[in-house]
Design an enzyme around this catalytic site. Structure first.
Site: not given
Length: 388
Positions: A40, A127, A130-131, A164, A176
């Site tokens: 990306d 995990a 993309s929380s 982010e 994401d």
């Protein structure tokens, strides 16, 4: 389709915490990355899908100035000034994703103050699903609805990305956020990160994904992610000097030219770039394979992708390698790490009729090698919505 349990839980916690029901409720899903690892921010293309797990975000008006934000899973509340550009202290790092989105919405004429907020999700933290992006997107959708404003979906994704970057310290791409916004039921999303165009690609009806989490925690802001990004930028700059066309990002170099020229650039940069260039090639060939119904050949691309992650990009880990090899032995059509890497989860592509059997074999093999993995069947799902 959304995770009704997460939504009901978030709304109940909000009411218990603030003594009033939320007036605005949003939901945004996490994602699995299927092909196109680290493409990306190299302006390449990616296959991903939104998943049947996500974050719910609730808002109600407050009689106090500022923003009060409760993390439903840990029962902790942070307070901040929405006009303040500084990230919160490290113990409230989780709140910076929300604070960043609320702050950057201000530049689009969306200003909120005096609000109480609660979020709760069903995505396992760390995990690789993309929380953080799901939380950013859910925040933006809820704040926009609460404020009675609308902005373009691409701008929502960019606001999440900027939050982010500037508030959480991770130089992520847009994959994401795009996956969370543009998800379509039982489809992969093909995203082009130069044109910022997306389109759904139908999966065969009998194809499903298994998400296997070996519980190797990761946090991209603390990983070599940013260093890998710099290596890719270096490779593009050096390749640009060797070809007769513009290479402003790794997206621009042809697969054939890269194969011929990689020995003439910085070895470490070439090693990292080989993964990205190969991934872009696999995504575009994968579009053709799915159109032809060649699911087994598409699955092999997932194995090829993981091997490149392991050897060239070095963003895998022992636990993920064990999961992928276990999936191969169990008869999965394909498997690979999903997301940034250095921990997180692996995805396996299987026929629906074989899912339970293959999942059981993967778990058994992993347990024999000292892991305690958990597994979920992933249903490619619709994107973010306003629930209330």
């Amino acid at each position: 389709m959304y995770d009704e349990k997460a939504v009901a839980g978030a709304m109940a916690i909000h009411t218990d915490t603030y003594g009033t029901d939320p007036t605005t409720v949003s939901y945004a899903p996490g994602r699995i990355e299927v092909l196109g690892n680290h493409t990306d921010y190299n302006e390449g293309t990616t296959f991903s899908c939104a998943i049947n797990m996500g974050h719910c975000f609730c808002i109600s008006a407050s009689d106090k100035p500022g923003v009060r934000l409760t993390a439903g899973d840990i029962g902790v509340t942070a307070e901040f000034d929405p006009a303040n550009a500084e990230p919160l202290e490290k113990k409230f790092q989780w709140a910076n994703y929300v604070k960043g989105v609320i702050y950057f919405l201000r530049s689009h004429g969306v200003e909120v103050d005096g609000i109480d907020c609660t979020f709760l999700g069903s995505i396992p933290m760390g995990a690789g699903l993309s929380s953080s992006a799901a939380l950013e997107v859910a925040t933006a959708y809820a704040v926009l609805k609460y404020a009675g404003k609308q902005i373009d979906k691409i701008e929502i994704a960019k606001i999440g990305q900027k939050a982010e970057h500037d508030f959480a310290g991770c130089s992520c791409g847009l994959l994401d956020q795009f996956s969370s916004i543009y998800g379509v039921h039982h489809c992969l999303i093909h995203s082009d990160f130069r044109t910022l165009e997306t389109y759904p690609v139908k999966l065969p009806d009998d194809a499903v994904f298994l998400m296997i989490n070996p519980h190797a925690k990761h946090a991209l802001a603390e990983s070599p992610y940013n260093a890998r990004r710099r290596s890719c930028e270096k490779a593009a700059a050096e390749l640009n000097a060797l070809v007769g066309y513009n290479v402003s990002a790794l997206r621009d170099i042809t697969f054939e030219d890269f194969e011929a020229l990689q020995g003439k650039i910085d070895p470490e940069a070439a090693q990292r770039a080989s993964h990205v260039v190969g991934e872009i090639h696999r995504v575009e060939e994968g579009v053709k394979l799915l159109a032809e119904g060649r699911l087994e050949a598409f699955g092999q691309f997932l194995y090829d992708s993981h091997e490149a992650s392991r050897i060239a990009f070095e963003n895998s880990c022992v636990e993920l390698d064990i999961v992928v090899e276990a999936a191969r032995e169990a008869g999965a059509l394909g498997a690979r790490l999903s997301g940034g890497g250095w921990g997180g989860s692996a995805v396996a592509l299987v026929h629906a009729a074989d899912a339970e059997m293959i999942c059981g074999k993967i778990i058994e093999t992993c347990q024999a090698k000292g892991l305690e993995p958990t597994a979920e069947t992933i249903i490619p799902s619709a994107g973010a919505i306003i629930v209330k």
